[in-house]
Scaffold this active site. Structure first.
Site, mmCIF file in Angstrom:
data_model
loop_
_atom_site.group_PDB
_atom_site.id
_atom_site.type_symbol
_atom_site.label_atom_id
_atom_site.label_comp_id
_atom_site.label_asym_id
_atom_site.label_seq_id
_atom_site.Cartn_x
_atom_site.Cartn_y
_atom_site.Cartn_z
ATOM 1 C CD GLU A 140 0.812 -4.777 11.273
ATOM 2 O OE1 GLU A 140 0.500 -3.712 11.261
ATOM 3 O OE2 GLU A 140 -0.251 -5.567 11.602
ATOM 4 C CG ASP A 149 -11.000 -1.115 -22.485
ATOM 5 O OD1 ASP A 149 -12.108 -1.113 -22.800
ATOM 6 O OD2 ASP A 149 -10.158 -1.797 -22.131
ATOM 7 N N PRO A 203 0.881 -1.244 0.049
ATOM 8 C CG PRO A 203 -0.076 -1.228 1.995
ATOM 9 C CD PRO A 203 0.625 -2.045 1.023
#
Length: 222
Positions: A113, A164, A86
């Site tokens: 984690e 697209d 992330p």
């Protein structure tokens, strides 16, 4: 293209590589996908791949040794190594087009984690699929693979993705099929006219309108 994926949960990929367009791409030798269990590379007799973090804190951390050994065994001069995290660069269609330039992708799926910071020294880029947290990098790695594989020559027709959403920094235009009138909602007359230039103009106008309403940030890139 060859794709090697490092994961703690290889069974999660069974459906992904055995269904639909991805399965056909593999069968036609457009892409080779190999799923590797990180535990197969650990030197720990109990197949341990994680441990507590120094300094304290919640959760277990992936240890460097299995990841380092796995990457070393798979890496070639053509490899481009991706870490799913992330904290990485947020993925988009432009990045998908960049990735198809590589012959060999190695994708590392984080879990638990997090991972030992030294693992970052192995990779060429870190990728996130959005500002949210998942239990691991398996689903994001499938997203990367799917978006890249469909762009490879011969997987689908170019016409199928050239218009697209995001291909030209515009969202896709509305599309319709039979019946012409469904519960009072009718197909726009222009699509039934057979006038290709008018249809093209209408679609572009609708793309701009929809993008302005839903993703005005994309128009700034045009």
């Amino acid at each position: 293209m060859k794709i090697d994926i490092l994961t703690l949960f290889p069974n999660m990929f069974d459906g992904f590589i055995n269904e639909s367009i991805i399965k056909r791409a593999i069968s036609s030798n457009k892409v080779e996908i190999n799923i590797h269990n990180i535990r197969d590379y650990t030197t720990d007799p109990h197949k341990k791949v994680d441990d507590y973090q120094f300094g304290g804190g919640e959760g277990m951390i992936l240890m460097p040794q299995p990841i380092f050994d796995a990457v070393k065994s798979l890496k070639t001069k053509d490899s481009f190594i991706i870490l799913m995290t992330p904290q990485g660069k947020v993925y988009n269609q432009e990045y998908a087009h960049k990735l198809i330039e590589y012959k060999h992708l190695i994708i590392i799926c984080g879990h638990y984690e997090g991972f030992d910071e030294r693992i970052r020294t192995l990779v060429d880029c870190e990728i996130s699929i959005g500002d949210f947290i998942l239990t691991g990098g398996e689903l994001p790695s499938m997203v990367i693979c799917d978006s890249v594989i469909r762009l490879l020559d011969g997987v689908i027709k170019k016409e199928s993705y050239q218009n697209d959403s995001f291909e030209n920094n515009l969202l896709d235009y509305p599309v319709y099929t039979k019946p012409v009138d469904f519960e009072g909602m009718k197909v726009p007359d222009v699509l039934l006219s057979g006038h290709h230039e008018n249809i093209r103009k209408w679609r572009l106008e609708e793309q701009i309108k929809r993008t302005k309403e839903r993703r005005p940030d994309l128009l700034e890139k045009r």
